[in-house]
Design a protein around this motif. Structure first.
Motif, PDB file in Angstrom:
ATOM      1  N   THR A  99      24.442  11.322  -5.821  1.00 46.12           N
ATOM      2  CA  THR A  99      23.531  12.446  -5.710  1.00 46.12           C
ATOM      3  C   THR A  99      23.296  12.744  -4.239  1.00 46.12           C
ATOM      4  OG1 THR A  99      22.418  11.789  -7.753  1.00 46.12           O
ATOM      5  CG2 THR A  99      21.231  13.318  -6.309  1.00 46.12           C
ATOM      6  N   TRP A 100      23.477  13.992  -3.860  1.00 49.23           N
ATOM      7  CA  TRP A 100      23.216  14.431  -2.495  1.00 49.23           C
ATOM      8  C   TRP A 100      21.710  14.489  -2.280  1.00 49.23           C
ATOM      9  CZ3 TRP A 100      21.583  19.672  -1.108  1.00 49.23           C
ATOM     10  CH2 TRP A 100      21.546  19.882   0.273  1.00 49.23           C
ATOM     11  N   LEU A 101      21.226  13.973  -1.150  1.00 46.42           N
ATOM     12  CA  LEU A 101      19.798  13.909  -0.850  1.00 46.42           C
ATOM     13  C   LEU A 101      19.379  14.903   0.234  1.00 46.42           C
ATOM     14  CD1 LEU A 101      19.420  10.014  -0.840  1.00 46.42           C
ATOM     15  CD2 LEU A 101      18.948  11.607  -2.720  1.00 46.42           C
TER      16      LEU A 101
ATOM     17  N   GLY B  87      23.179  14.921   5.659  1.00 47.13           N
ATOM     18  CA  GLY B  87      24.326  14.037   5.488  1.00 47.13           C
ATOM     19  C   GLY B  87      24.062  12.892   4.533  1.00 47.13           C
ATOM     20  N   ARG B  88      22.873  12.871   3.893  1.00 45.78           N
ATOM     21  CA  ARG B  88      22.486  11.728   3.064  1.00 45.78           C
ATOM     22  C   ARG B  88      22.869  11.905   1.601  1.00 45.78           C
ATOM     23  NH1 ARG B  88      16.793  10.371   3.037  1.00 45.78           N
ATOM     24  NH2 ARG B  88      17.580   8.396   2.242  1.00 45.78           N
ATOM     25  N   SER B  89      23.268  10.801   0.993  1.00 41.45           N
ATOM     26  CA  SER B  89      23.513  10.754  -0.445  1.00 41.45           C
ATOM     27  C   SER B  89      23.248   9.342  -0.941  1.00 41.45           C
ATOM     28  CB  SER B  89      24.948  11.193  -0.771  1.00 41.45           C
ATOM     29  OG  SER B  89      25.864  10.245  -0.296  1.00 41.45           O
ATOM     30  N   ARG B  90      23.117   9.229  -2.252  1.00 38.79           N
ATOM     31  CA  ARG B  90      22.877   7.923  -2.879  1.00 38.79           C
ATOM     32  C   ARG B  90      23.839   7.775  -4.047  1.00 38.79           C
ATOM     33  NH1 ARG B  90      17.553   8.201  -4.021  1.00 38.79           N
ATOM     34  NH2 ARG B  90      17.101   7.240  -2.020  1.00 38.79           N
ATOM     35  N   THR B  91      24.511   6.636  -4.085  1.00 42.27           N
ATOM     36  CA  THR B  91      25.427   6.332  -5.177  1.00 42.27           C
ATOM     37  C   THR B  91      24.809   5.242  -6.041  1.00 42.27           C
ATOM     38  OG1 THR B  91      27.338   6.908  -3.825  1.00 42.27           O
ATOM     39  CG2 THR B  91      27.756   5.533  -5.754  1.00 42.27           C
TER      40      THR B  91
ATOM     41  N   PRO C 165      20.873  -0.829 -11.903  1.00 40.93           N
ATOM     42  CA  PRO C 165      22.046  -0.359 -11.160  1.00 40.93           C
ATOM     43  C   PRO C 165      21.987  -0.778  -9.688  1.00 40.93           C
ATOM     44  CG  PRO C 165      20.961   1.450 -12.320  1.00 40.93           C
ATOM     45  CD  PRO C 165      20.075   0.256 -12.416  1.00 40.93           C
ATOM     46  N   PHE C 166      23.151  -0.921  -9.084  1.00 41.67           N
ATOM     47  CA  PHE C 166      23.232  -1.081  -7.636  1.00 41.67           C
ATOM     48  C   PHE C 166      23.135   0.309  -7.028  1.00 41.67           C
ATOM     49  CE2 PHE C 166      26.062  -4.641  -9.059  1.00 41.67           C
ATOM     50  CZ  PHE C 166      25.220  -5.671  -8.674  1.00 41.67           C
ATOM     51  N   THR C 167      22.506   0.418  -5.888  1.00 39.06           N
ATOM     52  CA  THR C 167      22.489   1.697  -5.186  1.00 39.06           C
ATOM     53  C   THR C 167      23.018   1.503  -3.777  1.00 39.06           C
ATOM     54  OG1 THR C 167      20.190   1.415  -4.496  1.00 39.06           O
ATOM     55  CG2 THR C 167      20.568   2.671  -6.507  1.00 39.06           C
ATOM     56  N   LEU C 168      23.817   2.450  -3.372  1.00 36.44           N
ATOM     57  CA  LEU C 168      24.371   2.460  -2.025  1.00 36.44           C
ATOM     58  C   LEU C 168      23.988   3.777  -1.382  1.00 36.44           C
ATOM     59  CD1 LEU C 168      27.966   1.228  -2.936  1.00 36.44           C
ATOM     60  CD2 LEU C 168      26.099  -0.145  -2.028  1.00 36.44           C
ATOM     61  N   GLU C 169      23.501   3.708  -0.167  1.00 34.60           N
ATOM     62  CA  GLU C 169      23.106   4.909   0.565  1.00 34.60           C
ATOM     63  C   GLU C 169      24.211   5.299   1.529  1.00 34.60           C
ATOM     64  OE1 GLU C 169      19.978   6.502   0.378  1.00 34.60           O
ATOM     65  OE2 GLU C 169      19.394   5.152  -1.246  1.00 34.60           O
ATOM     66  N   GLY C 170      24.336   6.584   1.763  1.00 34.59           N
ATOM     67  CA  GLY C 170      25.273   7.100   2.746  1.00 34.59           C
ATOM     68  C   GLY C 170      24.574   8.116   3.634  1.00 34.59           C
TER      69      GLY C 170
END
Length: 186
Positions: A39-41, A44-48, A66-71
């Motif tokens: 999901t785009w936040l 440039g940020r998103s969360r998987t 769930p595991f969450t990874l930030e970008g």
């Protein structure tokens, strides 16, 4: 099997051997399907989110959350620097995969590791990503990995171990060989 059994390098070698034997006896158990949702936040940020997966003939339900990874992106690339960017995450994925390969195979071979570390660098030219040149690929042109292994095993055994881990690394294979990727719009 005793509950105080020692697992070399933190790896349950007995279970590793059982898994290999099970796949030899039923090759369909080797088929896995991993999934992720992003999901785009903003900016440039998103969360998987990474939850269950299909493997060993069944839907896995071992993850309670769930595991969450930030970008994100660094400020020079218009981000807020709150998380690694996607190409940095690739370096993490490669190092993580190689670490598993070296550690598991060392344990299976009776090689004790006191330490294992990787340093990675990737070269990327923004001309491709920014669409400024069709002659420059948007992704990495080169990735360099330095592996440091602390063990009493002979150097040639460590070299063989590292070579084997490279030959069998899913992430290294994904990076070295084209993968069929299909992008659709829902």
């Amino acid at each position: 099997m005793s509950t105080t059994e020692v697992h070399p390098n933190g790896v349950d070698v007995t279970q590793l051997v059982r898994t290999v034997e099970a796949i030899k006896n039923d090759p369909s158990l080797a088929a896995f399907r991993f999934r992720a949702s992003n999901t785009w936040l903003g900016g440039g940020r998103s969360r998987t989110s990474i939850d269950g997966f299909y493997g060993a003939g069944d839907e896995d339900s071992s993850r309670t959350t769930p595991f969450t990874l930030e970008g994100d992106e660094p400020p020079v690339l218009l981000g807020e620097n709150t998380a690694p960017n996607a190409v940095e995450a690739i370096l993490h994925a490669l190092a993580s995969c190689l670490a598993v390969g070296v550690a598991y195979n060392a344990a299976a071979q009776g090689i004790e590791l006191r330490g294992l570390a990787f340093d990675l660098e990737g070269e990327l030219d923004l001309h491709g990503f920014l669409g400024l040149s069709d002659d420059v690929r948007p992704g990495y042109s080169d990735i360099r990995v330095t592996c440091r292994v602390d063990s009493d095993a002979p150097a040639e055994k460590i070299d063989e171990l590292c070579a084997y881990a490279q030959r069998t690394s899913p992430v290294l294979d994904i990076l070295r060989n084209p993968v069929n990727v299909i992008v659709t719009r829902a």
